[in-house]
Scaffold this motif. Sequence first.
Motif, PDB file in Angstrom:
ATOM      1  N   GLU A 228      17.154  74.220  29.672  1.00  0.00           N
ATOM      2  CA  GLU A 228      16.905  74.561  31.067  1.00  0.00           C
ATOM      3  C   GLU A 228      17.732  75.799  31.392  1.00  0.00           C
ATOM      4  OE1 GLU A 228      17.386  71.186  33.733  1.00  0.00           O
ATOM      5  OE2 GLU A 228      17.592  72.587  35.396  1.00  0.00           O
ATOM      6  N   LEU A 240      28.268  74.338  47.266  1.00  0.00           N
ATOM      7  CA  LEU A 240      28.575  72.903  47.330  1.00  0.00           C
ATOM      8  C   LEU A 240      29.498  72.495  46.176  1.00  0.00           C
ATOM      9  CD1 LEU A 240      25.089  71.356  48.184  1.00  0.00           C
ATOM     10  CD2 LEU A 240      27.140  71.272  49.619  1.00  0.00           C
ATOM     11  N   ASP A 244      33.890  71.303  46.264  1.00  0.00           N
ATOM     12  CA  ASP A 244      34.349  70.075  45.632  1.00  0.00           C
ATOM     13  C   ASP A 244      35.238  70.380  44.420  1.00  0.00           C
ATOM     14  OD1 ASP A 244      34.271  67.233  45.635  1.00  0.00           O
ATOM     15  OD2 ASP A 244      32.895  67.273  43.928  1.00  0.00           O
ATOM     16  N   ARG A 246      34.567  72.380  41.948  1.00  0.00           N
ATOM     17  CA  ARG A 246      33.779  72.495  40.721  1.00  0.00           C
ATOM     18  C   ARG A 246      33.007  73.800  40.693  1.00  0.00           C
ATOM     19  NH1 ARG A 246      33.036  66.688  39.272  1.00  0.00           N
ATOM     20  NH2 ARG A 246      34.161  65.724  40.963  1.00  0.00           N
ATOM     21  N   GLU A 253      25.322  72.036  24.552  1.00  0.00           N
ATOM     22  CA  GLU A 253      26.015  70.819  24.119  1.00  0.00           C
ATOM     23  C   GLU A 253      25.349  70.268  22.857  1.00  0.00           C
ATOM     24  OE1 GLU A 253      27.665  66.869  26.430  1.00  0.00           O
ATOM     25  OE2 GLU A 253      25.715  67.627  26.979  1.00  0.00           O
ATOM     26  N   ARG A 260      21.371  70.336  23.700  1.00  0.00           N
ATOM     27  CA  ARG A 260      20.957  70.392  25.083  1.00  0.00           C
ATOM     28  C   ARG A 260      21.606  71.591  25.748  1.00  0.00           C
ATOM     29  NH1 ARG A 260      22.458  65.828  29.481  1.00  0.00           N
ATOM     30  NH2 ARG A 260      21.503  66.914  31.216  1.00  0.00           N
ATOM     31  N   PRO A 263      22.313  74.037  33.101  1.00  0.00           N
ATOM     32  CA  PRO A 263      23.418  74.220  34.041  1.00  0.00           C
ATOM     33  C   PRO A 263      24.118  72.889  34.267  1.00  0.00           C
ATOM     34  CG  PRO A 263      21.263  74.657  35.086  1.00  0.00           C
ATOM     35  CD  PRO A 263      20.986  74.134  33.726  1.00  0.00           C
ATOM     36  N   ARG A 264      25.448  72.898  34.178  1.00  0.00           N
ATOM     37  CA  ARG A 264      26.200  71.651  34.346  1.00  0.00           C
ATOM     38  C   ARG A 264      27.367  71.896  35.295  1.00  0.00           C
ATOM     39  NH1 ARG A 264      24.806  68.616  29.619  1.00  0.00           N
ATOM     40  NH2 ARG A 264      26.055  66.876  30.367  1.00  0.00           N
ATOM     41  N   LEU A 265      27.770  70.800  35.953  1.00  0.00           N
ATOM     42  CA  LEU A 265      28.934  70.867  36.835  1.00  0.00           C
ATOM     43  C   LEU A 265      30.196  70.712  36.003  1.00  0.00           C
ATOM     44  CD1 LEU A 265      27.981  68.565  39.845  1.00  0.00           C
ATOM     45  CD2 LEU A 265      28.564  70.992  39.970  1.00  0.00           C
ATOM     46  N   VAL A 266      31.118  71.635  36.157  1.00  0.00           N
ATOM     47  CA  VAL A 266      32.413  71.491  35.485  1.00  0.00           C
ATOM     48  C   VAL A 266      33.523  71.766  36.495  1.00  0.00           C
ATOM     49  CG1 VAL A 266      31.582  72.131  33.187  1.00  0.00           C
ATOM     50  CG2 VAL A 266      32.407  73.900  34.702  1.00  0.00           C
TER      51      VAL A 266
ATOM     52  N   THR B  94      29.563  62.988  40.137  1.00  0.00           N
ATOM     53  CA  THR B  94      29.089  63.961  41.113  1.00  0.00           C
ATOM     54  C   THR B  94      27.931  64.753  40.530  1.00  0.00           C
ATOM     55  OG1 THR B  94      31.289  64.164  42.070  1.00  0.00           O
ATOM     56  CG2 THR B  94      29.743  65.926  42.554  1.00  0.00           C
ATOM     57  N   ILE B  96      24.554  67.618  41.663  1.00  0.00           N
ATOM     58  CA  ILE B  96      23.955  68.448  42.707  1.00  0.00           C
ATOM     59  C   ILE B  96      22.448  68.402  42.522  1.00  0.00           C
ATOM     60  CG2 ILE B  96      23.657  70.811  43.554  1.00  0.00           C
ATOM     61  CD1 ILE B  96      26.601  71.274  43.140  1.00  0.00           C
ATOM     62  N   THR B  98      18.861  70.117  43.763  1.00  0.00           N
ATOM     63  CA  THR B  98      18.320  71.266  44.488  1.00  0.00           C
ATOM     64  C   THR B  98      16.806  71.175  44.513  1.00  0.00           C
ATOM     65  OG1 THR B  98      18.180  72.661  42.519  1.00  0.00           O
ATOM     66  CG2 THR B  98      20.227  72.769  43.726  1.00  0.00           C
ATOM     67  N   ARG B 139      25.082  67.902  47.393  1.00  0.00           N
ATOM     68  CA  ARG B 139      26.062  67.388  46.435  1.00  0.00           C
ATOM     69  C   ARG B 139      26.225  65.906  46.708  1.00  0.00           C
ATOM     70  NH1 ARG B 139      30.769  69.778  47.981  1.00  0.00           N
ATOM     71  NH2 ARG B 139      31.377  67.866  49.009  1.00  0.00           N
ATOM     72  N   ARG B 166      15.608  69.628  41.093  1.00  0.00           N
ATOM     73  CA  ARG B 166      16.454  69.937  39.954  1.00  0.00           C
ATOM     74  C   ARG B 166      17.749  69.151  40.054  1.00  0.00           C
ATOM     75  NH1 ARG B 166      15.335  73.894  36.299  1.00  0.00           N
ATOM     76  NH2 ARG B 166      13.197  74.560  36.604  1.00  0.00           N
ATOM     77  N   VAL B 167      18.241  68.679  38.931  1.00  0.00           N
ATOM     78  CA  VAL B 167      19.535  67.990  38.916  1.00  0.00           C
ATOM     79  C   VAL B 167      20.525  68.848  38.138  1.00  0.00           C
ATOM     80  CG1 VAL B 167      20.724  65.831  38.445  1.00  0.00           C
ATOM     81  CG2 VAL B 167      18.224  65.865  38.597  1.00  0.00           C
ATOM     82  N   ILE B 168      21.645  69.159  38.745  1.00  0.00           N
ATOM     83  CA  ILE B 168      22.737  69.765  37.983  1.00  0.00           C
ATOM     84  C   ILE B 168      23.693  68.631  37.664  1.00  0.00           C
ATOM     85  CG2 ILE B 168      24.535  71.537  37.917  1.00  0.00           C
ATOM     86  CD1 ILE B 168      23.028  73.062  40.051  1.00  0.00           C
ATOM     87  N   GLU B 169      23.746  68.299  36.382  1.00  0.00           N
ATOM     88  CA  GLU B 169      24.518  67.131  35.986  1.00  0.00           C
ATOM     89  C   GLU B 169      25.951  67.502  35.643  1.00  0.00           C
ATOM     90  OE1 GLU B 169      22.684  64.920  32.841  1.00  0.00           O
ATOM     91  OE2 GLU B 169      20.687  65.450  33.552  1.00  0.00           O
ATOM     92  N   PRO B 170      26.852  66.548  35.787  1.00  0.00           N
ATOM     93  CA  PRO B 170      28.222  66.813  35.332  1.00  0.00           C
ATOM     94  C   PRO B 170      28.242  66.779  33.813  1.00  0.00           C
ATOM     95  CG  PRO B 170      28.031  64.539  36.014  1.00  0.00           C
ATOM     96  CD  PRO B 170      26.695  65.178  36.282  1.00  0.00           C
ATOM     97  N   LEU B 171      29.240  67.393  33.239  1.00  0.00           N
ATOM     98  CA  LEU B 171      29.399  67.301  31.794  1.00  0.00           C
ATOM     99  C   LEU B 171      29.831  65.876  31.473  1.00  0.00           C
ATOM    100  CD1 LEU B 171      28.819  69.500  29.844  1.00  0.00           C
ATOM    101  CD2 LEU B 171      31.228  69.986  29.694  1.00  0.00           C
TER     102      LEU B 171
END
Lengths: 314, 177
Positions: A228, A240, A244, A246, A253, A260, A263-266, B94, B96, B98, B139, B166-171
């Motif tokens: 993606e 957002l 938080d 992040r 990964e 995979r 875009p991921r939250l870090v 957590t 996000i 969109t 979020r 769309r889901v932005i996933e945590p690692l």
Amino acid sequence: MRLAVIGAGAVGSSVVELASDHGHSVTAFADSSSAVIDSAGIDAAEALDRKRIDGVVGSGTPEDALSAEYDVLVEATPTTLGDAEPGFSHVQAALERDRHAVLANKGPVAERYADVRALERESEGSVLFEATVGGAMPILSTIDDFDPSHITAVRGVLNGTANFILSRMATEGLDYEHVLAEAQDLGVAEADPTFDVDGTDAALKGVIIANVLSDDGTEYTLEDAEVEGIQEISGSALELARADGRTVRLIAEVVEGSVRVGPRLVPDNAPLAVSGTRNIAQLETEHAGQLNISGRGAGGPETASAVLADIGRL
Amino acid sequence: MSDSTDEVRSYTVRLELVDEPGELLRALEPIANNGGNLLSIFHERGNVTPRGHIPVEVDLEATPERFDDIVDALRDAGINVIQAGAEQYSEALTIILTGHLVNTDLSDTLSRIHESTDATVTDLSLSAPEGTDDASSARIRLATEEGAVTETMSAIRTVAGDKDLRVIEPLAAGGEA
């Protein structure tokens, strides 16, 4: 070592320029339509000047370069998908002559890894391809040093263009289109940035890592990756995330045979949240915790340094 | 860039203990035995969970490495560890989302997530800079049951896919990032 450098883009040209500095001579140098061959070593400056001014490196043909005298073939033509040609045939030509092949071109090891390894088994020559993943960063050689069986996962930011765009969007509050145009002006993004922003480039690198880590002979290609891109990441999503503590990064990964990219939250302060065009790879080792390798993941001299490091390992 | 392993940090561990004599001592032993320094113990005697357990909050100091050993030892001893450390073992998650969140009925999205995952939405922030008819982002912080993160994420992906979000996933949890 005597080098035949195939490909006269940023990486191939830098290899030609830096070879003598590393104690090697270039006996053949080709772009897609011409070549210069000299068994005593070509005049690097002259060939590079000629490429710049006339658009050709010499008066020979690319076929002449493949049949020239050399110890190591450096494959630095543009990455192609599917059959990975003409890069694959160049590697094949070298191995069938019992010469070594060092790749900067991702195609053959991302799309036809098993074929490359099969050719290598029949040859006196070896194949190395550090430059295909993470530019100057020693990712594959570190995996090799630890032994792939002791690496349980690799996660990383492996595309500098996408990372530049995401980190600019996050810090400046600008939208995707705006930052992409700016990146193109700066030369960070190419005129056609598709492979960088849609995750393909990072996925190819992930696939190469998966091939290296594979312990049961399973071969991975781009088709096996879940990919993606970042084109639809909005400023509000980054906002957002920031509120938080992040941020969002395009993460490749490789875990337990799955590749995979997305875009991921870090966390803002995590090692993986590198900014600008910087790349990072985080190796999860069996006995030594996490190992982070960070540095320049692209660029002519940077990637050429990885090619020359491979040549030094042969 | 690598994480230091000798630096002592403070951690909070939330446990749920069975209401039986000796349980608290049994829970504290693995901490002391693995080099943790107890700072405080908050025993919520009057606040019994729906399952009849007693929540206990323990503050302690340890190096990150020893802390991992402590948590492992607690779990090995059969102690119910609800939360340990900043987020490393917590079930908080957590994400996000969109897309056209408002037009696709955000509250329905949330209740479907809730129904299909056993996860609870504990926090929500919505950002719709272009107005509610346009694409927006949310979020969402979720509390999931222990070990259910993968399951929860896959259910969220399904719900989001149905609504073209769309889901932005945590690692992955467990990773430092």
